[in-house]
Design a protein around this motif. Structure first.
Motif, mmCIF file in Angstrom:
data_model
loop_
_atom_site.group_PDB
_atom_site.id
_atom_site.type_symbol
_atom_site.label_atom_id
_atom_site.label_comp_id
_atom_site.label_asym_id
_atom_site.label_seq_id
_atom_site.Cartn_x
_atom_site.Cartn_y
_atom_site.Cartn_z
ATOM 1 N N LEU A 74 0.679 -1.471 -0.179
ATOM 2 C CA LEU A 74 0.570 -0.017 0.116
ATOM 3 C C LEU A 74 0.837 1.261 -0.110
ATOM 4 C CD1 LEU A 74 -2.763 -1.501 2.541
ATOM 5 C CD2 LEU A 74 -3.010 -0.342 -0.053
ATOM 6 N N PRO A 75 0.486 2.157 -0.035
ATOM 7 C CA PRO A 75 1.503 3.481 -0.758
ATOM 8 C C PRO A 75 1.376 4.033 0.455
ATOM 9 C CG PRO A 75 -0.956 3.825 -1.127
ATOM 10 C CD PRO A 75 -1.365 2.788 -1.221
ATOM 11 N N PRO A 76 2.382 5.025 0.729
ATOM 12 C CA PRO A 76 2.755 5.461 2.336
ATOM 13 C C PRO A 76 1.485 7.197 1.873
ATOM 14 C CG PRO A 76 4.330 6.520 0.609
ATOM 15 C CD PRO A 76 3.270 5.525 -0.191
ATOM 16 N N VAL A 77 1.785 7.139 3.747
ATOM 17 C CA VAL A 77 0.836 8.575 3.899
ATOM 18 C C VAL A 77 1.444 9.192 3.933
ATOM 19 C CG1 VAL A 77 -1.488 7.440 4.549
ATOM 20 C CG2 VAL A 77 0.083 7.824 6.472
ATOM 21 N N MET A 78 1.377 10.669 4.272
ATOM 22 C CA MET A 78 2.366 11.859 4.719
ATOM 23 C C MET A 78 2.157 13.253 5.120
ATOM 24 S SD MET A 78 4.599 14.689 2.154
ATOM 25 C CE MET A 78 5.044 13.436 1.343
ATOM 26 N N THR A 79 2.379 13.420 7.454
ATOM 27 C CA THR A 79 1.974 13.908 7.541
ATOM 28 C C THR A 79 2.245 15.426 7.159
ATOM 29 O OG1 THR A 79 3.469 14.116 8.954
ATOM 30 C CG2 THR A 79 1.311 12.219 8.939
ATOM 31 N N CYS A 80 0.683 15.967 7.005
ATOM 32 C CA CYS A 80 1.056 18.144 6.822
ATOM 33 C C CYS A 80 2.426 18.314 7.833
ATOM 34 C CB CYS A 80 -0.090 18.515 7.289
ATOM 35 S SG CYS A 80 -0.360 18.645 8.783
ATOM 36 N N GLY A 81 3.129 17.782 9.136
ATOM 37 C CA GLY A 81 4.142 18.357 9.799
ATOM 38 C C GLY A 81 2.891 20.179 10.027
ATOM 39 N N GLU A 82 3.858 20.658 10.258
ATOM 40 C CA GLU A 82 3.769 22.317 10.579
ATOM 41 C C GLU A 82 2.921 22.771 9.502
ATOM 42 O OE1 GLU A 82 2.670 25.538 12.053
ATOM 43 O OE2 GLU A 82 3.142 23.881 13.037
ATOM 44 N N PRO A 83 2.509 23.603 9.649
ATOM 45 C CA PRO A 83 2.216 24.232 8.045
ATOM 46 C C PRO A 83 1.889 25.311 7.310
ATOM 47 C CG PRO A 83 -0.426 24.073 10.614
ATOM 48 C CD PRO A 83 0.853 23.323 10.653
ATOM 49 N N SER A 84 2.494 25.540 8.358
ATOM 50 C CA SER A 84 3.264 27.781 8.132
ATOM 51 C C SER A 84 4.525 27.064 8.157
ATOM 52 C CB SER A 84 2.777 28.162 9.141
ATOM 53 O OG SER A 84 1.608 28.742 9.442
ATOM 54 N N GLY A 85 5.453 25.344 7.824
ATOM 55 C CA GLY A 85 7.010 25.650 6.951
ATOM 56 C C GLY A 85 6.781 24.920 5.911
ATOM 57 N N PRO A 139 3.279 7.151 -5.580
ATOM 58 C CA PRO A 139 1.994 8.086 -5.062
ATOM 59 C C PRO A 139 2.452 8.609 -4.217
ATOM 60 C CG PRO A 139 1.918 6.073 -6.468
ATOM 61 C CD PRO A 139 3.417 6.782 -6.237
ATOM 62 N N PHE A 140 1.502 9.186 -3.241
ATOM 63 C CA PHE A 140 1.049 9.136 -1.747
ATOM 64 C C PHE A 140 0.047 9.962 -1.271
ATOM 65 C CE2 PHE A 140 3.785 12.980 -2.539
ATOM 66 C CZ PHE A 140 3.583 13.691 -2.144
ATOM 67 N N ALA A 141 -0.159 9.732 -0.166
ATOM 68 C CA ALA A 141 -1.405 9.862 0.337
ATOM 69 C C ALA A 141 -0.877 11.354 1.386
ATOM 70 C CB ALA A 141 -2.795 9.185 1.503
ATOM 71 N N TRP A 142 -1.593 11.957 0.948
ATOM 72 C CA TRP A 142 -0.861 13.646 2.269
ATOM 73 C C TRP A 142 -2.301 13.761 2.963
ATOM 74 C CZ3 TRP A 142 -2.881 19.237 3.079
ATOM 75 C CH2 TRP A 142 -2.070 19.640 3.846
ATOM 76 N N ILE A 143 -1.700 14.015 4.270
ATOM 77 C CA ILE A 143 -2.960 14.323 5.544
ATOM 78 C C ILE A 143 -2.518 15.640 6.012
ATOM 79 C CG2 ILE A 143 -3.996 13.356 7.525
ATOM 80 C CD1 ILE A 143 -2.252 10.391 7.535
ATOM 81 N N GLY A 144 -3.686 16.216 5.546
ATOM 82 C CA GLY A 144 -4.141 17.492 6.616
ATOM 83 C C GLY A 144 -4.752 18.318 5.399
ATOM 84 N N ASP A 145 -5.130 19.448 5.910
ATOM 85 C CA ASP A 145 -6.390 20.470 5.424
ATOM 86 C C ASP A 145 -5.424 20.941 3.944
ATOM 87 O OD1 ASP A 145 -7.972 22.931 4.886
ATOM 88 O OD2 ASP A 145 -8.009 23.232 6.925
ATOM 89 N N PRO A 146 -6.232 20.870 3.060
ATOM 90 C CA PRO A 146 -6.064 21.102 1.385
ATOM 91 C C PRO A 146 -6.255 22.821 1.585
ATOM 92 C CG PRO A 146 -8.558 19.757 1.625
ATOM 93 C CD PRO A 146 -7.597 19.356 3.054
ATOM 94 N N ALA A 147 -6.947 23.266 2.700
ATOM 95 C CA ALA A 147 -6.332 25.088 2.346
ATOM 96 C C ALA A 147 -5.359 25.311 3.130
ATOM 97 C CB ALA A 147 -7.347 25.355 3.253
ATOM 98 N N HIS A 148 -4.417 24.512 3.557
ATOM 99 C CA HIS A 148 -2.903 24.913 3.231
ATOM 100 C C HIS A 148 -1.796 24.614 2.255
ATOM 101 C CE1 HIS A 148 -3.996 24.360 7.744
ATOM 102 N NE2 HIS A 148 -4.527 25.787 7.996
ATOM 103 N N LEU A 149 -2.026 24.100 1.576
ATOM 104 C CA LEU A 149 -1.793 23.492 0.634
ATOM 105 C C LEU A 149 -1.100 24.887 -0.562
ATOM 106 C CD1 LEU A 149 -2.746 19.958 -0.750
ATOM 107 C CD2 LEU A 149 -1.047 20.633 -0.033
ATOM 108 N N PRO A 150 -0.134 25.247 -1.204
ATOM 109 C CA PRO A 150 0.218 26.464 -1.582
ATOM 110 C C PRO A 150 -0.980 26.536 -2.984
ATOM 111 C CG PRO A 150 1.720 25.489 -2.336
ATOM 112 C CD PRO A 150 0.611 24.427 -1.530
ATOM 113 N N PRO A 151 -1.480 28.268 -2.829
ATOM 114 C CA PRO A 151 -3.153 28.351 -3.550
ATOM 115 C C PRO A 151 -2.247 27.680 -5.481
ATOM 116 C CG PRO A 151 -2.169 30.155 -2.712
ATOM 117 C CD PRO A 151 -1.068 28.833 -2.979
ATOM 118 N N GLY A 152 -3.511 26.835 -5.945
ATOM 119 C CA GLY A 152 -3.767 26.473 -6.980
ATOM 120 C C GLY A 152 -3.107 25.260 -7.239
#
Length: 333
Positions: A12-23, A41-54
């Protein structure tokens, strides 16, 4: 020690934690997907709003959906946070969310829903200020969630694997902390992990001395003769393939590295200076002794460059690749 690029065919693919969202964690995740896409491929766990715009994302319900979803966007296991992420300025209100993401990743790995965990850097002060985080660091929290008393930190790259027996303590405190029990357990955990997670059935471990010239027969220190050498002799009689105690200043040239699979060092800088000299940008932090696989990039939150799009993604890419290789080795074992 170079290994072929991993595939996800057997695990199964790994999951990646978001870590500190301001980093730099969120932007690194987005850039890795942009550059590697479905090939890593990996699954990112976090708030999508914290990802770069676009950032193009695909919300998924299970990590197993990540390989297919990665064809269309960054696969995300959404976890809402209360506040936006301001690059370089952590918000205490988001601390509980960072902790929750780590716990969610551990639950996914422990239940077999994810092949491994790759953790993005956290800021321990921000977690303590915002959520009373009571652990010295990431690793200790993971160990507590797993119910494990002792884990081992390994730093790895293609050229070298090193394990510091004592880690984040003052140099003057090392001799007292370096007990027979600690060294024995570190050797045992490392050997088991090398067999289970790296596919090396009979790992060769080189053990450094504590003192210059490994004590030079007691003239520069007694720990080698009084504790380290007798312990290694007993463990060799049990079947461990150990060499040492060795002078640390002659352990890391190419011919020496060819004679072992991992090196155990007595204190932090004795281990980290050689690996960071050999491959500063691609070193991976691996936690040995957990019931699941955990890797992480060997850098911090980098608040000074967060949001600028210039963070180096290479260490995190290698952390993902190593996590997949370890998962494959563990599945085969």
């Amino acid at each position: 020690m170079a290994e072929p690029s991993p595939t996800l065919s057997a695990v199964l693919p790994p999951v990646m934690t978001c870590g500190e969202p301001s980093g730099v964690g969120p932007e690194i995740a987005a850039r890795i997907h942009a550059e590697h896409g479905a090939s890593l491929p990996f699954a990112w766990i976090g708030d999508p709003a914290h990802l770069p715009p676009g950032t193009g994302i695909v919300e998924i319900a299970r990590p197993a959906e990540a390989p297919e979803a990665a064809r269309d966007g960054l696969p995300v296991l959404p976890t809402p946070f209360p506040k936006p992420a301001v690059p370089g300025t952590p918000d205490p209100a988001n601390a509980a969310g960072v902790i929750e993401v780590i716990a969610r990743a551990v639950d996914l790995a422990r239940t077999g829903a994810a092949g491994a965990i790759v953790t993005a850097p956290i800021n321990k002060k921000a977690l303590k200020d915002g959520a009373g985080f009571a652990y010295p660091g990431h690793t200790e929290y993971l160990a507590a969630l797993a119910g494990v008393e002792r884990v081992v930190m390994m730093l790895a790259c293609d050229a070298l694997r090193v394990v510091p027996v004592t880690i984040h303590i003052a140099l003057e405190d090392v001799p007292a902390a370096l007990t027979e029990d600690l060294l024995s357990e570190t050797i045992r955990i490392t050997a088991r992990a090398m067999a289970r997670d790296f596919g090396i059935a009979h790992p060769r471990l080189a053990v450094a001395g504590l003192n210059p010239h490994a004590g030079e027969g007691g003239t520069m220190g007694r720990q080698e003769g009084e504790m380290i050498a007798p312990l290694l002799e007993r463990l060799c009689a049990e079947g461990f393939a150990l060499s040492g105690p060795l002078p640390a200043d002659t352990m890391f040239h190419p011919e020496a590295r060819a004679r072992y699979d991992a090196a155990l060092c007595m204190y932090h800088d004795q281990a980290l200076i050689p690996i960071k000299t050999l491959d500063f940008a691609r070193g991976v932090n691996v936690t040995l002794g957990l019931p699941f696989i955990r890797t992480s990039p060997d850098h911090g939150t980098a608040f000074d460059i967060a949001g600028k799009g210039i963070a180096d993604i290479r260490s995190t890419v290698e952390a993902l690749r190593m996590a997949v290789r370890m998962a494959q080795a563990r599945a085969e074992a």
